[in-house]
Design a protein around this motif. Structure first.
Motif, PDB file in Angstrom:
ATOM      1  N   ILE A 208      10.451   1.106  17.206  1.00 21.11           N
ATOM      2  CA  ILE A 208      10.127   2.451  16.714  1.00 21.11           C
ATOM      3  C   ILE A 208       8.932   2.379  15.760  1.00 21.11           C
ATOM      4  CG2 ILE A 208      10.984   4.476  15.472  1.00 21.11           C
ATOM      5  CD1 ILE A 208      13.815   3.656  16.238  1.00 21.11           C
ATOM      6  N   ALA A 209       7.946   3.238  15.986  1.00 25.15           N
ATOM      7  CA  ALA A 209       6.785   3.345  15.095  1.00 25.15           C
ATOM      8  C   ALA A 209       6.943   4.519  14.136  1.00 25.15           C
ATOM      9  CB  ALA A 209       5.504   3.505  15.909  1.00 25.15           C
ATOM     10  N   PHE A 210       7.404   5.660  14.672  1.00 28.89           N
ATOM     11  CA  PHE A 210       7.499   6.883  13.864  1.00 28.89           C
ATOM     12  C   PHE A 210       8.806   7.609  14.129  1.00 28.89           C
ATOM     13  CE2 PHE A 210       2.995   6.132  14.496  1.00 28.89           C
ATOM     14  CZ  PHE A 210       2.450   6.372  13.243  1.00 28.89           C
ATOM     15  N   LEU A 211       9.380   8.172  13.087  1.00 33.30           N
ATOM     16  CA  LEU A 211      10.326   9.271  13.216  1.00 33.30           C
ATOM     17  C   LEU A 211       9.524  10.503  12.853  1.00 33.30           C
ATOM     18  CD1 LEU A 211      13.711   8.063  11.660  1.00 33.30           C
ATOM     19  CD2 LEU A 211      12.961   8.017  14.038  1.00 33.30           C
ATOM     20  N   GLN A 212       9.072  11.218  13.880  1.00 33.98           N
ATOM     21  CA  GLN A 212       8.167  12.347  13.678  1.00 33.98           C
ATOM     22  C   GLN A 212       8.972  13.630  13.809  1.00 33.98           C
ATOM     23  OE1 GLN A 212       5.055  11.512  12.868  1.00 33.98           O
ATOM     24  NE2 GLN A 212       4.287  13.597  12.611  1.00 33.98           N
ATOM     25  N   TYR A 213       9.170  14.299  12.685  1.00 36.00           N
ATOM     26  CA  TYR A 213      10.062  15.458  12.687  1.00 36.00           C
ATOM     27  C   TYR A 213       9.375  16.685  13.266  1.00 36.00           C
ATOM     28  CZ  TYR A 213      13.917  13.057  10.599  1.00 36.00           C
ATOM     29  OH  TYR A 213      14.980  12.203  10.423  1.00 36.00           O
ATOM     30  N   THR A 214      10.132  17.405  14.092  1.00 36.52           N
ATOM     31  CA  THR A 214       9.612  18.619  14.715  1.00 36.52           C
ATOM     32  C   THR A 214       9.351  19.662  13.643  1.00 36.52           C
ATOM     33  OG1 THR A 214      11.834  19.470  15.082  1.00 36.52           O
ATOM     34  CG2 THR A 214      10.867  18.164  16.843  1.00 36.52           C
ATOM     35  N   GLY A 215       8.433  20.571  13.948  1.00 36.34           N
ATOM     36  CA  GLY A 215       8.010  21.552  12.951  1.00 36.34           C
ATOM     37  C   GLY A 215       9.071  22.545  12.547  1.00 36.34           C
ATOM     38  N   GLY A 216      10.134  22.644  13.311  1.00 32.58           N
ATOM     39  CA  GLY A 216      11.195  23.563  12.934  1.00 32.58           C
ATOM     40  C   GLY A 216      10.936  25.004  13.310  1.00 32.58           C
ATOM     41  N   THR A 217       9.927  25.279  14.147  1.00 33.62           N
ATOM     42  CA  THR A 217       9.637  26.667  14.530  1.00 33.62           C
ATOM     43  C   THR A 217      10.672  27.193  15.511  1.00 33.62           C
ATOM     44  OG1 THR A 217       8.158  25.869  16.263  1.00 33.62           O
ATOM     45  CG2 THR A 217       7.165  26.462  14.170  1.00 33.62           C
ATOM     46  N   THR A 218      11.455  26.303  16.112  1.00 32.29           N
ATOM     47  CA  THR A 218      12.457  26.746  17.086  1.00 32.29           C
ATOM     48  C   THR A 218      13.868  26.355  16.669  1.00 32.29           C
ATOM     49  OG1 THR A 218      12.118  24.702  18.346  1.00 32.29           O
ATOM     50  CG2 THR A 218      10.857  26.629  19.022  1.00 32.29           C
ATOM     51  N   GLY A 219      14.073  25.947  15.426  1.00 32.54           N
ATOM     52  CA  GLY A 219      15.425  25.591  14.998  1.00 32.54           C
ATOM     53  C   GLY A 219      15.418  24.479  13.977  1.00 32.54           C
ATOM     54  N   VAL A 220      16.505  23.689  13.943  1.00 32.26           N
ATOM     55  CA  VAL A 220      16.663  22.616  12.965  1.00 32.26           C
ATOM     56  C   VAL A 220      15.638  21.513  13.225  1.00 32.26           C
ATOM     57  CG1 VAL A 220      18.253  20.880  12.072  1.00 32.26           C
ATOM     58  CG2 VAL A 220      19.124  23.110  12.758  1.00 32.26           C
ATOM     59  N   SER A 221      15.022  21.012  12.157  1.00 36.87           N
ATOM     60  CA  SER A 221      14.044  19.945  12.285  1.00 36.87           C
ATOM     61  C   SER A 221      14.739  18.648  12.691  1.00 36.87           C
ATOM     62  CB  SER A 221      13.312  19.760  10.949  1.00 36.87           C
ATOM     63  OG  SER A 221      12.281  18.822  11.068  1.00 36.87           O
ATOM     64  N   LYS A 222      14.242  18.037  13.782  1.00 36.04           N
ATOM     65  CA  LYS A 222      14.838  16.819  14.316  1.00 36.04           C
ATOM     66  C   LYS A 222      13.781  15.722  14.361  1.00 36.04           C
ATOM     67  CE  LYS A 222      15.862  19.062  18.128  1.00 36.04           C
ATOM     68  NZ  LYS A 222      15.599  20.465  17.754  1.00 36.04           N
ATOM     69  N   GLY A 223      14.203  14.483  14.220  1.00 37.21           N
ATOM     70  CA  GLY A 223      13.268  13.369  14.245  1.00 37.21           C
ATOM     71  C   GLY A 223      13.032  12.856  15.653  1.00 37.21           C
ATOM     72  N   ALA A 224      11.837  13.074  16.183  1.00 42.32           N
ATOM     73  CA  ALA A 224      11.484  12.524  17.490  1.00 42.32           C
ATOM     74  C   ALA A 224      11.200  11.037  17.327  1.00 42.32           C
ATOM     75  CB  ALA A 224      10.260  13.235  18.060  1.00 42.32           C
ATOM     76  N   VAL A 225      11.898  10.218  18.104  1.00 43.08           N
ATOM     77  CA  VAL A 225      11.713   8.767  18.041  1.00 43.08           C
ATOM     78  C   VAL A 225      10.520   8.396  18.919  1.00 43.08           C
ATOM     79  CG1 VAL A 225      12.744   6.522  18.535  1.00 43.08           C
ATOM     80  CG2 VAL A 225      14.171   8.382  17.624  1.00 43.08           C
ATOM     81  N   LEU A 226       9.422   8.020  18.267  1.00 45.18           N
ATOM     82  CA  LEU A 226       8.216   7.610  18.980  1.00 45.18           C
ATOM     83  C   LEU A 226       8.058   6.108  18.828  1.00 45.18           C
ATOM     84  CD1 LEU A 226       5.731  10.467  17.954  1.00 45.18           C
ATOM     85  CD2 LEU A 226       7.249  10.355  19.949  1.00 45.18           C
ATOM     86  N   ILE A 227       8.163   5.393  19.932  1.00 41.60           N
ATOM     87  CA  ILE A 227       8.014   3.944  19.897  1.00 41.60           C
ATOM     88  C   ILE A 227       6.538   3.577  19.992  1.00 41.60           C
ATOM     89  CG2 ILE A 227      10.334   3.534  20.823  1.00 41.60           C
ATOM     90  CD1 ILE A 227       9.064   3.097  23.572  1.00 41.60           C
ATOM     91  N   HIS A 228       6.234   2.326  19.706  1.00 42.72           N
ATOM     92  CA  HIS A 228       4.833   1.891  19.732  1.00 42.72           C
ATOM     93  C   HIS A 228       4.205   2.136  21.106  1.00 42.72           C
ATOM     94  CE1 HIS A 228       4.160  -0.228  15.833  1.00 42.72           C
ATOM     95  NE2 HIS A 228       5.488  -0.192  15.809  1.00 42.72           N
ATOM     96  N   ARG A 229       4.976   1.914  22.167  1.00 38.98           N
ATOM     97  CA  ARG A 229       4.442   2.100  23.518  1.00 38.98           C
ATOM     98  C   ARG A 229       4.054   3.556  23.766  1.00 38.98           C
ATOM     99  NH1 ARG A 229       6.243   2.830  29.103  1.00 38.98           N
ATOM    100  NH2 ARG A 229       5.137   1.360  30.487  1.00 38.98           N
ATOM    101  N   ASN A 230       4.815   4.510  23.217  1.00 42.99           N
ATOM    102  CA  ASN A 230       4.463   5.934  23.357  1.00 42.99           C
ATOM    103  C   ASN A 230       3.063   6.202  22.827  1.00 42.99           C
ATOM    104  OD1 ASN A 230       7.815   6.999  22.398  1.00 42.99           O
ATOM    105  ND2 ASN A 230       7.002   6.681  24.435  1.00 42.99           N
TER     106      ASN A 230
END
Length: 555
Positions: A208-230
């Motif tokens: 995992i490189a980033f836990l990139q949280y969604t902006g929350g414009t459509t609901g609860v902010s969630k952490g998108a798991v972005l791996i280095h390969r992504n």
């Protein structure tokens, strides 16, 4: 599955890329440092950081995290600051230590910050002093044990460093009172880390490189798991798609969107690092007059932004005096680029405003206007190399070209899932396909056009009305600066259209706007309610928050 967009690719764009060209972002960074060591990598407030200096300082930062703080591979580190030179130093220091970056919006409220720190499990945070009072109010309810504190001018040379920090703190009083006794100054961390050995961990594409949280414009902010390969894949995709005509040597990109947002993180910070370019960091793009002065006094070849940023620049006195002769790439994303803005941008700057599309969950790039496009065409372009896109109906069945459907994306840039949310992951990821929640159409030659988001659609007497269409028409009026369209309850029609408008001429009346809309829209699409405001609610990167307007209306 048929891929009609491949026939529309420019001749120099490959159909596929190698998502495993680099094992990780760390490998990519080390290659860039070797290739571009003496070139400028980042610039802010007149201070330049070379690739060699970035190497030295990020290594020192990594060593401190490893040896002084004892962080282990996979631990999460939160970064909470605007665009400053401290950001890339901390960012690459965290990645080089084998740790996970958790990007945090500095403007978060205490509730939002507490949620993200608890949800991510971050034990360490790097934060700018201007926002440390928010952290101080919630830190005891979070897992955070280590606080690295920085001030705005910390990376500037003396005496400018002292002057900037004094003015910010004492004159402008931009640093509220707070108590974080466990905090360590950023400069002290770098000094201490310089004398510590950096231990390079093995980092692979699946880490995992980033836990990139969604902006929350459509609901609860969630952490998108972005791996280095992504991220590696998306950089290879975008660079291949842009072609040699768009990206050359000595590129300077204006980075006004915050680097903690996925758009600027990938399209600016990482992509221009990959080609040996320089990011000119704008700390406060909301100060448009100062922003324009910066543009007037600096050479630049590229700029990225959202529609509201480009619109704001076009409406700021002095922007027309900027030297645009070297500007080759203007890229809009994050929200729909409006025709009126794109056409005015091209008229003023002589540069096309190309539109891209993606999500936090796709690292973010999924489609772009091809580099040989003549200008704005209202589409989000073609899927980039090694990317599949399709449209599906309510039952999940693919739709035919020209028919509306929800956009789904498949490719090596699509996230691994949401952090510790298997149910939410299962809702949007099925058989590798990412459901975007965006409604679009595809032409016979593979160009996609966004119609709107599912949840923003307005239902008027059984007819679907898409806010983007309404907004595009309203903003064509010369006296309109910005507009947002929402659906509001109506006894007869179920819902009708309401627009909230920012105008540049107080003489503009509701009646005049209605007449303008009637000229361009079918009767049921014409707004029934109009409200004038001085500004619209927006996210930290300038997306207009229709949801906030709907909630206000409901209240």
């Amino acid at each position: 599955m048929d891929f009609p967009w491949l026939k529309s690719y420019p001749e120099d764009v490959p159909h596929e890329i190698d998502p495993d060209k680099y094992n990780s972002l760390v490998d990519l960074l080390e290659q860039c440092i070797s290739d571009y060591s003496d070139k400028p990598a980042f610039s802010n407030m007149g201070q330049v950081l070379s690739y060699r200096e970035l190497d030295q300082q990020s290594k020192a930062f990594a060593a401190y995290l490893q040896h002084k703080l004892g962080l282990k591979k996979g631990d999460r580190v939160a970064l909470m600051m605007p665009n400053l030179l401290q950001y890339p130093v901390a960012l690459f220091g965290v990645l080089r230590a084998g740790l996970v970056v958790v990007n945090v919006n500095p403007l978060y409220t205490a509730r939002e910050l507490e949620h993200q720190l608890k949800d991510s499990g971050a034990t360490t945070i790097v934060i700018v002093a201007n926002f440390a009072d928010t952290l101080a109010g919630v830190i005891e309810h979070t897992p955070v044990k280590n606080v690295i504190l920085t001030e705005l001018g910390d990376m500037l040379a003396w005496p400018k460093r002292s002057i900037v920090n004094f003015v910010v703190k004492r004159v402008k009083k931009m640093v509220p009172t707070f108590s974080l006794p466990q905090s360590v100054p950023f400069r002290q961390v770098l000094a201490a880390g310089t004398s510590m050995p950096y231990s390079r961990p093995e980092v692979t594409g699946s880490d995992i490189a980033f836990l990139q949280y969604t902006g929350g414009t459509t609901g609860v902010s969630k952490g998108a798991v972005l791996i280095h390969r992504n991220l590696v894949a998306n950089l290879e995709q975008v660079c291949a798609y842009m072609g040699d005509d768009m990206l050359g040597e000595d590129e300077v990109v204006i980075t006004a969107l915050p680097l903690y947002h996925i758009f600027a993180l990938t399209a600016n910070c990482l992509m221009f690092m990959k080609i040996g370019g320089c990011n000119l960091l704008i700390t406060n793009p909301r100060d448009m007059p100062a922003f324009v002065k910066t543009l007037q006094s600096n050479r630049f070849t590229a700029i990225t932004g959202v529609n509201t940023l480009f619109n704001g620049l076009l409406n700021t006195p002095g922007f027309e005096l900027v030297d645009f002769k070297e500007l080759r790439l203007a890229l809009g994303g994050g929200m729909a680029v409006q025709r009126a803005v794109a056409e005015k941008w091209q008229s003023v700057t002589g540069s096309r405003l190309l539109e891209g599309y993606g999500l936090t969950e796709s690292s973010p790039g999924a489609s772009f206007s091809p580099h040989n496009a003549s200008g704005y065409d209202g589409t989000i372009g073609l899927p980039i190399p090694s990317t599949q896109m399709r449209l599906v109906d309510e039952l999940g069945d693919p739709t035919a070209p020209g028919e509306r459907g929800e956009i789904q994306i498949k490719g090596p840039q699509v996230m691994a899932g949401y952090w510790q949310r298997p149910d939410a992951t299962a809702e949007v990821l099925k058989d590798g396909w990412l459901s975007t929640g965006d409604i679009g159409v595809m032409s016979d030659d593979g160009y996609f056009t966004i119609v709107d988001r599912k949840k923003d659609m307005i239902l008027v007497s059984g007819f679907n009305v898409f806010p983007n269409e309404i907004e595009d028409v309203v903003v064509m009026h010369d006296s309109v600066v910005e507009v947002a369209a929402i659906g509001v309850p109506d006894e007869r029609a179920g819902e009708v259209v309401k627009i909230v408008v920012v105008r540049n001429d107080d003489s503009l009346s509701k009646e005049e706007l209605v007449a303008h809309c009637r000229e361009h829209l079918t009767a049921y699409k014409v707004p029934r309610h109009i409200e004038f405001r001085d500004e619209l609610p927006k996210t930290n990167v300038g997306k207009i928050l229709r949801r906030a307007l709907r909630e206000e209306n409901a209240a």
